[in-house]
Design a protein around this motif. Sequence first.
Motif, PDB file in Angstrom:
ATOM      1  N   GLY A  74       0.873  -1.233  -0.208  1.00  0.00           N
ATOM      2  CA  GLY A  74      -0.108   0.106   0.066  1.00  0.00           C
ATOM      3  C   GLY A  74       0.556   1.336   0.083  1.00  0.00           C
ATOM      4  O   GLY A  74       0.468   2.330   0.108  1.00  0.00           O
ATOM      5  N   TYR A  75       2.241   1.184  -0.065  1.00  0.00           N
ATOM      6  CA  TYR A  75       3.220   2.253  -0.024  1.00  0.00           C
ATOM      7  C   TYR A  75       2.614   3.046  -1.549  1.00  0.00           C
ATOM      8  O   TYR A  75       2.829   4.508  -1.429  1.00  0.00           O
ATOM      9  N   VAL A  76       2.340   2.466  -2.399  1.00  0.00           N
ATOM     10  CA  VAL A  76       2.119   3.092  -3.770  1.00  0.00           C
ATOM     11  C   VAL A  76       0.706   2.532  -4.057  1.00  0.00           C
ATOM     12  O   VAL A  76       0.113   1.331  -3.574  1.00  0.00           O
ATOM     13  N   ASP A  77       0.003   3.328  -4.954  1.00  0.00           N
ATOM     14  CA  ASP A  77      -1.534   2.978  -5.335  1.00  0.00           C
ATOM     15  C   ASP A  77      -1.323   1.889  -6.370  1.00  0.00           C
ATOM     16  O   ASP A  77      -1.566   2.436  -7.710  1.00  0.00           O
ATOM     17  N   ALA A  82      -4.894  -3.384 -11.449  1.00  0.00           N
ATOM     18  CA  ALA A  82      -3.624  -2.570 -12.037  1.00  0.00           C
ATOM     19  C   ALA A  82      -2.483  -3.515 -12.105  1.00  0.00           C
ATOM     20  O   ALA A  82      -1.786  -3.194 -12.997  1.00  0.00           O
ATOM     21  N   ALA A  83      -2.287  -4.354 -11.359  1.00  0.00           N
ATOM     22  CA  ALA A  83      -1.347  -5.521 -11.613  1.00  0.00           C
ATOM     23  C   ALA A  83      -1.413  -6.406 -12.941  1.00  0.00           C
ATOM     24  O   ALA A  83      -0.428  -6.738 -13.365  1.00  0.00           O
ATOM     25  N   LEU A  84      -2.588  -6.596 -13.195  1.00  0.00           N
ATOM     26  CA  LEU A  84      -2.887  -7.487 -14.361  1.00  0.00           C
ATOM     27  C   LEU A  84      -3.362  -6.732 -15.637  1.00  0.00           C
ATOM     28  O   LEU A  84      -3.145  -7.124 -16.622  1.00  0.00           O
ATOM     29  N   VAL A  85      -4.169  -5.351 -15.394  1.00  0.00           N
ATOM     30  CA  VAL A  85      -4.669  -4.476 -16.585  1.00  0.00           C
ATOM     31  C   VAL A  85      -3.697  -3.501 -16.630  1.00  0.00           C
ATOM     32  O   VAL A  85      -3.572  -2.468 -15.956  1.00  0.00           O
ATOM     33  N   TYR A  91      -0.426   4.948  -9.239  1.00  0.00           N
ATOM     34  CA  TYR A  91       0.944   5.130  -9.268  1.00  0.00           C
ATOM     35  C   TYR A  91       1.773   4.684 -10.585  1.00  0.00           C
ATOM     36  O   TYR A  91       1.604   3.675 -11.168  1.00  0.00           O
ATOM     37  N   ALA A  92       2.517   5.738 -11.233  1.00  0.00           N
ATOM     38  CA  ALA A  92       3.238   5.627 -12.342  1.00  0.00           C
ATOM     39  C   ALA A  92       2.488   4.631 -13.370  1.00  0.00           C
ATOM     40  O   ALA A  92       3.274   3.717 -13.685  1.00  0.00           O
ATOM     41  N   PRO A  93       1.373   5.231 -13.823  1.00  0.00           N
ATOM     42  CA  PRO A  93       0.545   4.359 -14.753  1.00  0.00           C
ATOM     43  C   PRO A  93       1.521   3.720 -15.786  1.00  0.00           C
ATOM     44  O   PRO A  93       1.149   2.492 -16.288  1.00  0.00           O
ATOM     45  N   VAL A  94       2.277   4.465 -16.508  1.00  0.00           N
ATOM     46  CA  VAL A  94       3.060   3.925 -17.776  1.00  0.00           C
ATOM     47  C   VAL A  94       3.899   2.828 -17.346  1.00  0.00           C
ATOM     48  O   VAL A  94       4.230   1.784 -17.516  1.00  0.00           O
ATOM     49  N   ALA A 145       9.668   2.188 -12.673  1.00  0.00           N
ATOM     50  CA  ALA A 145       8.680   2.261 -11.358  1.00  0.00           C
ATOM     51  C   ALA A 145       9.327   1.870 -10.154  1.00  0.00           C
ATOM     52  O   ALA A 145       8.846   2.384  -9.120  1.00  0.00           O
ATOM     53  N   GLY A 146      10.718   1.391 -10.326  1.00  0.00           N
ATOM     54  CA  GLY A 146      11.356   0.967  -9.018  1.00  0.00           C
ATOM     55  C   GLY A 146      11.850   2.318  -8.270  1.00  0.00           C
ATOM     56  O   GLY A 146      12.345   3.405  -9.048  1.00  0.00           O
TER      57      GLY A 146
END
Length: 199
Positions: A74-77, A82-85, A91-94, A145-146
């Motif tokens: 939960g640190y980032v949204d 979002a993990a699958l789609v 958070y950082a959608p791209v 993302a990291g």
Amino acid sequence: MDLIAASPLWVLARATGVVLLVLLTLVLSLGVATSAGLRLAGVPRFAVQLLHRDAALLALALLVVHVGTVVADGYVDVGPLAALVPFTSGYAPVWVGLGALALDLLLALVVTSLLRARLGLRAWRAVHLLAYATWPLAVVHGLGAGTDGTSPWLLGVDVACAALLLAALGVRTATRAARRTEADAAAPRRPLTPAGAPR
């Protein structure tokens, strides 16, 4: 993010991401070697294939831990969807989207490998080529993302992984070219006939 201040889940997510990249590099490099018929010194081909498969399964297990810890922390949204789609993360959608895309491609590789006997070799091979897209997606995902994606030590890991993969691809290309040359040299030569002469 400061490593000391980070939650254990976030540290685990980062660590599994790095190890996952190394494992994916190993899996892809072994796949390249196997497809070219290359052998490791003193190791039978079936052992290389088993190592390739087992490393892929371990990578899949690490991927589940990596994604699960990012979602749970939960640190980032980043939610389960979002993990699958791809490209739906808050958070950082791209960058997260590229990781989700890599995850989806890996799932397609695993599912088609489990169904290989039913799909046939041609269909399985076509889907298996997605591995070449999965690796760069994972690298770019980690860079963007990291929280330490551009740190010198992680860039060093990225460069080492890229060097190993490029070396495997180079050896495969050279091996195939040498086999083609040998096959051409061994092919019987047909005598040349003058233009218009009966054959």
